[in-house]
Design a protein around this motif. Structure first.
Motif, mmCIF file in Angstrom:
data_model
loop_
_atom_site.group_PDB
_atom_site.id
_atom_site.type_symbol
_atom_site.label_atom_id
_atom_site.label_comp_id
_atom_site.label_asym_id
_atom_site.label_seq_id
_atom_site.Cartn_x
_atom_site.Cartn_y
_atom_site.Cartn_z
ATOM 1 N N ARG A 117 0.812 -1.216 0.000
ATOM 2 C CA ARG A 117 0.000 0.000 0.000
ATOM 3 C C ARG A 117 0.846 1.267 0.000
ATOM 4 N NH1 ARG A 117 -4.584 1.033 4.399
ATOM 5 N NH2 ARG A 117 -5.732 -0.348 3.039
ATOM 6 N N ASP A 118 1.965 1.274 0.715
ATOM 7 C CA ASP A 118 2.811 2.470 0.813
ATOM 8 C C ASP A 118 3.656 2.706 -0.433
ATOM 9 O OD1 ASP A 118 1.808 2.889 3.345
ATOM 10 O OD2 ASP A 118 3.417 1.738 4.308
ATOM 11 N N PHE A 119 3.758 1.719 -1.303
ATOM 12 C CA PHE A 119 4.580 1.823 -2.514
ATOM 13 C C PHE A 119 3.674 1.732 -3.740
ATOM 14 C CE2 PHE A 119 6.820 -0.530 0.825
ATOM 15 C CZ PHE A 119 7.817 0.384 1.120
ATOM 16 N N GLU A 120 2.986 2.825 -4.063
ATOM 17 C CA GLU A 120 1.958 2.823 -5.106
ATOM 18 C C GLU A 120 2.492 2.378 -6.467
ATOM 19 O OE1 GLU A 120 -1.790 2.960 -6.546
ATOM 20 O OE2 GLU A 120 -1.208 3.248 -4.467
ATOM 21 N N GLU A 121 3.643 2.918 -6.890
ATOM 22 C CA GLU A 121 4.190 2.550 -8.199
ATOM 23 C C GLU A 121 4.637 1.092 -8.214
ATOM 24 O OE1 GLU A 121 5.442 5.253 -6.477
ATOM 25 O OE2 GLU A 121 4.248 6.754 -7.524
ATOM 26 N N ALA A 122 5.295 0.658 -7.160
ATOM 27 C CA ALA A 122 5.757 -0.733 -7.088
ATOM 28 C C ALA A 122 4.574 -1.687 -7.008
ATOM 29 C CB ALA A 122 6.673 -0.919 -5.890
ATOM 30 N N ARG A 123 3.516 -1.263 -6.367
ATOM 31 C CA ARG A 123 2.335 -2.116 -6.220
ATOM 32 C C ARG A 123 1.766 -2.485 -7.588
ATOM 33 N NH1 ARG A 123 -3.580 -1.150 -5.144
ATOM 34 N NH2 ARG A 123 -3.161 0.910 -5.977
ATOM 35 N N LEU A 124 1.593 -1.506 -8.443
ATOM 36 C CA LEU A 124 1.035 -1.782 -9.772
ATOM 37 C C LEU A 124 1.985 -2.626 -10.614
ATOM 38 C CD1 LEU A 124 -0.644 1.654 -10.542
ATOM 39 C CD2 LEU A 124 -1.728 -0.474 -9.800
ATOM 40 N N ILE A 125 3.280 -2.384 -10.475
ATOM 41 C CA ILE A 125 4.260 -3.186 -11.219
ATOM 42 C C ILE A 125 4.232 -4.631 -10.754
ATOM 43 C CG2 ILE A 125 6.737 -3.531 -11.585
ATOM 44 C CD1 ILE A 125 6.990 -0.441 -11.560
ATOM 45 N N ILE A 126 4.172 -4.845 -9.438
ATOM 46 C CA ILE A 126 4.177 -6.216 -8.912
ATOM 47 C C ILE A 126 2.878 -6.934 -9.260
ATOM 48 C CG2 ILE A 126 4.174 -7.562 -6.772
ATOM 49 C CD1 ILE A 126 6.297 -5.587 -5.753
ATOM 50 N N VAL A 127 1.746 -6.237 -9.202
ATOM 51 C CA VAL A 127 0.480 -6.849 -9.614
ATOM 52 C C VAL A 127 0.550 -7.217 -11.098
ATOM 53 C CG1 VAL A 127 -1.968 -6.400 -9.993
ATOM 54 C CG2 VAL A 127 -0.933 -5.815 -7.812
ATOM 55 N N GLY A 128 1.144 -6.337 -11.905
ATOM 56 C CA GLY A 128 1.323 -6.644 -13.324
ATOM 57 C C GLY A 128 2.224 -7.854 -13.536
ATOM 58 N N LEU A 129 3.288 -7.965 -12.740
ATOM 59 C CA LEU A 129 4.173 -9.134 -12.837
ATOM 60 C C LEU A 129 3.449 -10.416 -12.430
ATOM 61 C CD1 LEU A 129 7.554 -7.710 -11.515
ATOM 62 C CD2 LEU A 129 7.042 -8.474 -13.836
ATOM 63 N N ILE A 130 2.639 -10.339 -11.383
ATOM 64 C CA ILE A 130 1.859 -11.511 -10.967
ATOM 65 C C ILE A 130 0.915 -11.933 -12.092
ATOM 66 C CG2 ILE A 130 0.041 -12.299 -9.390
ATOM 67 C CD1 ILE A 130 1.392 -10.584 -7.214
ATOM 68 N N LEU A 131 0.281 -10.957 -12.709
ATOM 69 C CA LEU A 131 -0.608 -11.244 -13.833
ATOM 70 C C LEU A 131 0.157 -11.884 -14.981
ATOM 71 C CD1 LEU A 131 -3.417 -10.994 -15.128
ATOM 72 C CD2 LEU A 131 -2.776 -8.688 -15.838
ATOM 73 N N LEU A 132 1.310 -11.336 -15.323
ATOM 74 C CA LEU A 132 2.124 -11.862 -16.416
ATOM 75 C C LEU A 132 2.603 -13.279 -16.124
ATOM 76 C CD1 LEU A 132 3.518 -11.253 -19.132
ATOM 77 C CD2 LEU A 132 5.474 -10.449 -17.813
#
Length: 183
Positions: A127-142
């Motif tokens: 939650r505290d790392f907004e940019e990293a959060r979206l990147i990691i969610v994208g990596l999980i999706l990929l």
């Protein structure tokens, strides 16, 4: 007249009740004759139509049911936040919802719930790392799309099937004496 804490708890329990009621409703819907007709239409529309299943009627029932569920969820969302507008469901939230569905497994009952749990846990930890959060969610999706194209539910189902086969092998093996003596 509730305190902010009590109001949050009330919304939590109401949301949980809505999720449970919706899950039970969808489960019953899928396992009813109506659900069987929908599966037949999905798998073989010509055969289902020849057996008396009306594709138009089933589509209207399905769209109406899904619109009702979406309407209840939207009403709860609007009540909770106090406002609703098209900008509320922008690209960010919609991509998160799609990631939940794909990671869990499309076309399954448990997939969206599992995908939501995984994405929400990861999202809350970051939650505290907004940019990293979206990147990691994208990596999980990929990674999910590459490793398990049918979602995590298919991986869990395959693991469960392997475990059941392994347990069945142990039951099927005859017990032989190990001391060499015959009975």
């Amino acid at each position: 007249g509730l305190s902010p804490d009590a109001k949050q708890r009330a919304y939590y329990w109401l949301a949980l009740a809505l999720v449970v009621l919706t899950a039970v409703f969808v489960y019953v819907f899928i396992h009813s004759p109506l659900g069987t007709a929908l599966e037949a239409l999905r798998d073989s529309p010509a055969y289902a139509a020849s057996r008396g299943v009306s594709p138009l009627r089933m589509q209207v029932i399905t769209f109406g049911t899904s619109a009702f569920i979406a309407g209840v969820a939207g009403a709860f969302y609007a009540q909770y936040f106090g406002v609703i507008s098209p900008s509320v469901m922008g690209l960010g939230p919609m991509s998160l919802f799609v990631a939940m569905l794909v990671v869990g497994g499309l076309g399954t009952f448990w997939g969206p719930m599992l995908g939501t749990a995984v994405i929400m846990v990861v999202s809350e930890y970051l939650r505290d790392f907004e940019e990293a959060r979206l990147i990691i969610v994208g990596l999980i999706l990929l990674v999910t799309i590459v490793v398990a194209p049918r979602g995590l539910v298919s991986v869990v189902q395959q693991g469960w099937a392997r475990l059941q086969r392994w347990m069945a092998e142990d039951e099927a093996e005859p017990i032989t004496p190990t001391d060499g003596a015959s009975s």
